[in-house]
Design a protein around this motif. Sequence first.
Motif, PDB file in Angstrom:
ATOM      1  N   PRO A 334     -42.779 -48.453 107.581  1.00  0.00           N
ATOM      2  CA  PRO A 334     -43.141 -47.497 106.524  1.00  0.00           C
ATOM      3  C   PRO A 334     -42.138 -47.439 105.381  1.00  0.00           C
ATOM      4  CG  PRO A 334     -43.536 -46.535 108.687  1.00  0.00           C
ATOM      5  CD  PRO A 334     -42.824 -47.832 108.924  1.00  0.00           C
ATOM      6  N   GLU A 335     -40.855 -47.645 105.673  1.00  0.00           N
ATOM      7  CA  GLU A 335     -39.849 -47.550 104.611  1.00  0.00           C
ATOM      8  C   GLU A 335     -39.969 -48.679 103.587  1.00  0.00           C
ATOM      9  OE1 GLU A 335     -37.614 -49.203 108.315  1.00  0.00           O
ATOM     10  OE2 GLU A 335     -39.246 -47.787 107.863  1.00  0.00           O
ATOM     11  N   HIS A 336     -40.722 -49.712 103.912  1.00  0.00           N
ATOM     12  CA  HIS A 336     -40.902 -50.818 102.977  1.00  0.00           C
ATOM     13  C   HIS A 336     -42.122 -50.626 102.070  1.00  0.00           C
ATOM     14  CE1 HIS A 336     -38.573 -53.567 105.988  1.00  0.00           C
ATOM     15  NE2 HIS A 336     -37.773 -52.826 105.248  1.00  0.00           N
ATOM     16  N   LEU A 337     -42.912 -49.599 102.317  1.00  0.00           N
ATOM     17  CA  LEU A 337     -44.116 -49.370 101.505  1.00  0.00           C
ATOM     18  C   LEU A 337     -43.717 -48.782 100.153  1.00  0.00           C
ATOM     19  CD1 LEU A 337     -47.283 -49.439 101.675  1.00  0.00           C
ATOM     20  CD2 LEU A 337     -47.142 -46.993 102.224  1.00  0.00           C
ATOM     21  N   PRO A 338     -44.171 -49.375  99.041  1.00  0.00           N
ATOM     22  CA  PRO A 338     -43.787 -48.843  97.727  1.00  0.00           C
ATOM     23  C   PRO A 338     -44.450 -47.503  97.436  1.00  0.00           C
ATOM     24  CG  PRO A 338     -45.340 -50.664  97.475  1.00  0.00           C
ATOM     25  CD  PRO A 338     -44.972 -50.609  98.928  1.00  0.00           C
ATOM     26  N   PRO A 339     -43.824 -46.692  96.587  1.00  0.00           N
ATOM     27  CA  PRO A 339     -44.442 -45.425  96.177  1.00  0.00           C
ATOM     28  C   PRO A 339     -45.794 -45.682  95.512  1.00  0.00           C
ATOM     29  CG  PRO A 339     -42.146 -45.540  95.468  1.00  0.00           C
ATOM     30  CD  PRO A 339     -42.506 -46.909  95.957  1.00  0.00           C
ATOM     31  N   GLY A 340     -46.680 -44.723  95.678  1.00  0.00           N
ATOM     32  CA  GLY A 340     -48.000 -44.846  95.071  1.00  0.00           C
ATOM     33  C   GLY A 340     -49.038 -45.465  95.972  1.00  0.00           C
ATOM     34  N   LEU A 341     -48.634 -45.840  97.186  1.00  0.00           N
ATOM     35  CA  LEU A 341     -49.568 -46.378  98.169  1.00  0.00           C
ATOM     36  C   LEU A 341     -49.451 -45.592  99.464  1.00  0.00           C
ATOM     37  CD1 LEU A 341     -49.072 -50.254  97.799  1.00  0.00           C
ATOM     38  CD2 LEU A 341     -50.946 -48.877  96.870  1.00  0.00           C
ATOM     39  N   SER A 342     -50.563 -45.476 100.165  1.00  0.00           N
ATOM     40  CA  SER A 342     -50.577 -44.953 101.525  1.00  0.00           C
ATOM     41  C   SER A 342     -51.391 -45.910 102.376  1.00  0.00           C
ATOM     42  CB  SER A 342     -51.184 -43.548 101.574  1.00  0.00           C
ATOM     43  OG  SER A 342     -50.374 -42.628 100.865  1.00  0.00           O
ATOM     44  N   VAL A 343     -51.073 -45.976 103.648  1.00  0.00           N
ATOM     45  CA  VAL A 343     -51.761 -46.889 104.559  1.00  0.00           C
ATOM     46  C   VAL A 343     -52.422 -46.067 105.654  1.00  0.00           C
ATOM     47  CG1 VAL A 343     -51.520 -48.850 106.120  1.00  0.00           C
ATOM     48  CG2 VAL A 343     -50.124 -48.727 104.047  1.00  0.00           C
ATOM     49  N   PHE A 344     -53.698 -46.356 105.882  1.00  0.00           N
ATOM     50  CA  PHE A 344     -54.484 -45.619 106.864  1.00  0.00           C
ATOM     51  C   PHE A 344     -55.104 -46.589 107.869  1.00  0.00           C
ATOM     52  CE2 PHE A 344     -54.444 -42.990 103.085  1.00  0.00           C
ATOM     53  CZ  PHE A 344     -54.311 -41.695 103.573  1.00  0.00           C
ATOM     54  N   ASP A 345     -55.169 -46.159 109.116  1.00  0.00           N
ATOM     55  CA  ASP A 345     -55.881 -46.897 110.157  1.00  0.00           C
ATOM     56  C   ASP A 345     -57.167 -46.158 110.499  1.00  0.00           C
ATOM     57  OD1 ASP A 345     -54.006 -48.916 110.392  1.00  0.00           O
ATOM     58  OD2 ASP A 345     -52.892 -47.918 111.994  1.00  0.00           O
ATOM     59  N   SER A 346     -58.227 -46.915 110.728  1.00  0.00           N
ATOM     60  CA  SER A 346     -59.510 -46.296 111.056  1.00  0.00           C
ATOM     61  C   SER A 346     -59.514 -45.792 112.491  1.00  0.00           C
ATOM     62  CB  SER A 346     -60.650 -47.296 110.856  1.00  0.00           C
ATOM     63  OG  SER A 346     -60.524 -48.399 111.733  1.00  0.00           O
ATOM     64  N   THR A 347     -60.246 -44.717 112.694  1.00  0.00           N
ATOM     65  CA  THR A 347     -60.389 -44.132 114.021  1.00  0.00           C
ATOM     66  C   THR A 347     -61.763 -43.487 114.114  1.00  0.00           C
ATOM     67  OG1 THR A 347     -59.369 -42.624 115.625  1.00  0.00           O
ATOM     68  CG2 THR A 347     -59.399 -41.912 113.341  1.00  0.00           C
ATOM     69  N   CYS A 348     -62.164 -43.114 115.304  1.00  0.00           N
ATOM     70  CA  CYS A 348     -63.437 -42.415 115.501  1.00  0.00           C
ATOM     71  C   CYS A 348     -63.169 -41.062 116.146  1.00  0.00           C
ATOM     72  CB  CYS A 348     -64.385 -43.227 116.386  1.00  0.00           C
ATOM     73  SG  CYS A 348     -65.021 -44.732 115.610  1.00  0.00           S
ATOM     74  N   ASP A 349     -63.899 -40.048 115.690  1.00  0.00           N
ATOM     75  CA  ASP A 349     -63.795 -38.726 116.293  1.00  0.00           C
ATOM     76  C   ASP A 349     -65.192 -38.185 116.572  1.00  0.00           C
ATOM     77  OD1 ASP A 349     -64.768 -37.913 113.823  1.00  0.00           O
ATOM     78  OD2 ASP A 349     -62.939 -36.876 113.198  1.00  0.00           O
ATOM     79  N   PHE A 350     -65.314 -36.894 116.768  1.00  0.00           N
ATOM     80  CA  PHE A 350     -66.586 -36.252 117.102  1.00  0.00           C
ATOM     81  C   PHE A 350     -67.630 -36.421 116.005  1.00  0.00           C
ATOM     82  CE2 PHE A 350     -63.765 -33.374 114.929  1.00  0.00           C
ATOM     83  CZ  PHE A 350     -64.561 -32.828 113.942  1.00  0.00           C
ATOM     84  N   LEU A 351     -67.188 -36.609 114.761  1.00  0.00           N
ATOM     85  CA  LEU A 351     -68.106 -36.655 113.621  1.00  0.00           C
ATOM     86  C   LEU A 351     -68.463 -38.077 113.216  1.00  0.00           C
ATOM     87  CD1 LEU A 351     -69.631 -35.151 111.389  1.00  0.00           C
ATOM     88  CD2 LEU A 351     -67.493 -35.043 110.085  1.00  0.00           C
ATOM     89  N   GLY A 352     -67.496 -38.971 113.279  1.00  0.00           N
ATOM     90  CA  GLY A 352     -67.745 -40.344 112.839  1.00  0.00           C
ATOM     91  C   GLY A 352     -66.443 -41.095 112.685  1.00  0.00           C
ATOM     92  N   THR A 353     -66.367 -41.919 111.662  1.00  0.00           N
ATOM     93  CA  THR A 353     -65.135 -42.655 111.378  1.00  0.00           C
ATOM     94  C   THR A 353     -64.281 -41.862 110.399  1.00  0.00           C
ATOM     95  OG1 THR A 353     -65.886 -44.895 111.881  1.00  0.00           O
ATOM     96  CG2 THR A 353     -64.230 -44.686 110.173  1.00  0.00           C
ATOM     97  N   ASP A 354     -62.997 -41.772 110.720  1.00  0.00           N
ATOM     98  CA  ASP A 354     -62.013 -41.135 109.849  1.00  0.00           C
ATOM     99  C   ASP A 354     -60.832 -42.091 109.730  1.00  0.00           C
ATOM    100  OD1 ASP A 354     -60.869 -39.232 108.211  1.00  0.00           O
ATOM    101  OD2 ASP A 354     -60.107 -37.996 109.857  1.00  0.00           O
ATOM    102  N   PHE A 355     -59.887 -41.744 108.875  1.00  0.00           N
ATOM    103  CA  PHE A 355     -58.719 -42.598 108.668  1.00  0.00           C
ATOM    104  C   PHE A 355     -57.454 -41.770 108.842  1.00  0.00           C
ATOM    105  CE2 PHE A 355     -62.122 -45.010 106.976  1.00  0.00           C
ATOM    106  CZ  PHE A 355     -61.765 -46.337 107.198  1.00  0.00           C
ATOM    107  N   LYS A 356     -56.571 -42.267 109.705  1.00  0.00           N
ATOM    108  CA  LYS A 356     -55.330 -41.574 110.033  1.00  0.00           C
ATOM    109  C   LYS A 356     -54.154 -42.274 109.368  1.00  0.00           C
ATOM    110  CE  LYS A 356     -57.469 -38.632 112.656  1.00  0.00           C
ATOM    111  NZ  LYS A 356     -57.691 -37.250 112.152  1.00  0.00           N
ATOM    112  N   LEU A 357     -53.231 -41.472 108.872  1.00  0.00           N
ATOM    113  CA  LEU A 357     -52.095 -41.994 108.125  1.00  0.00           C
ATOM    114  C   LEU A 357     -51.185 -42.840 109.011  1.00  0.00           C
ATOM    115  CD1 LEU A 357     -50.684 -41.817 105.306  1.00  0.00           C
ATOM    116  CD2 LEU A 357     -49.273 -40.001 106.312  1.00  0.00           C
TER     117      LEU A 357
END
Length: 406
Positions: A334-357
């Motif tokens: 994470p410390e190598h990620l430049p400012p202005g970007l975020s990275v999310f991984d897909s996941t599934c919950d009770f409602l559908g697909t969401d993205f976790k930081l």
Amino acid sequence: MKRVLIIQLTRFGDLVQTKRLVLTLEQRGFEVHLCIDQSLKDLAALLYPDCIIHPIIAHGTAIKGRGFDSTLPVNLKIFRKFSKFDFSEIYNLNYSPMNYALSALFDPAKVKGHRLVNGQAMKSRWFDFTFRLAAERRNNINLVDYWAALSPDMIAPSEVNPSACPAGEGIGVVLAGRESRRSLPVEVLAPLVLSVRSTKKCKKIFLLGSRSEHESGRKLLAKLPPAVAADTVNLAGKTDWQGLLNTVSKLDLLMTPDTGTMHLAAHLGIPVMGLFLSSAWCTETGPYGLGHTIIQADSDCSPCTESQPCYNDLKCLNPFKDSSLMRFIVTGKPEHLPPGLSVFDSTCDFLGTDFKLKAGHDITGERRNRIRHFIGCHLGLLDIGKYGPFKDLAEKFYKEKDWITA
């Protein structure tokens, strides 16, 4: 057998994203009919072999030089065919004049989604509700779930697409999306492709896109070292639907902006690295299912509206130019990620697909989670006694007419 009709007249990606609704209706015991634009009929047959496909001319791409006078005879034949089926339910998914006109062929009481009632354009209460939710786009739900929730008894989100797993035969690179500012220029994309390639055992690269993107593929090849270019094949404009499906199904990873090919990869269980900027936001249109990653531009103006001009010199593109991103791709730290970007991984919950930081910042994550629980209670998926109350959300997103017209 009971029959239902889904009217899905928009693009490649939207057709793929109708999958949860299709599977839900099949699970409920319906024979599913799909009304689509004629240009997508071969793809629809590949995606949904158990569905009955009704192709109409809804867009100019399906006319193919025959002239607009050819449209009515083709469509009228399909419309007459509809009258022979006693559809129990009609799911009209798109907000367009053609969709509203089609809805008029059926009893309005059977139409879910967009419909005409006594000549007046109306939406189902679920669509009314979710149109209000869309005011908070960072907290919006996935389009797959938006359409699927028109039906009761949705199939579990984890059962829609296979969990993503590398297939072993190289990297796919989608050259551009429908909106140019949502795609990386080749000079920005090339270093990222090289970084991803350095992490993979199979070094082959396949450039994917339409015929209009073949020249972009040639320019990208010119940016690659000769040894890498020798391992790269420019398939832009050279694959039909079956060829595209065959190519994507063998990949280790697909690098892509928000595109139909991205959703095809998710459908096939191929890992996606989504490169999202401008109006693209992962919680709305990210790849469905487990095992995908989105590198998301996170400017103060993100996500914007694609129909409006950008007054900020496309500043959300700048972080993708930062050499630190190449380092992050290789190390994952994470410390190598430049400012202005975020990275999310897909996941599934009770409602559908969401993205976790995974890295960066998710300033609306807590509120998005609360809104998802609110929606879950609204749909009867969760116990409001356990997760509520949601007084502030109810005041914002519910309207008196919801109860007056219930």
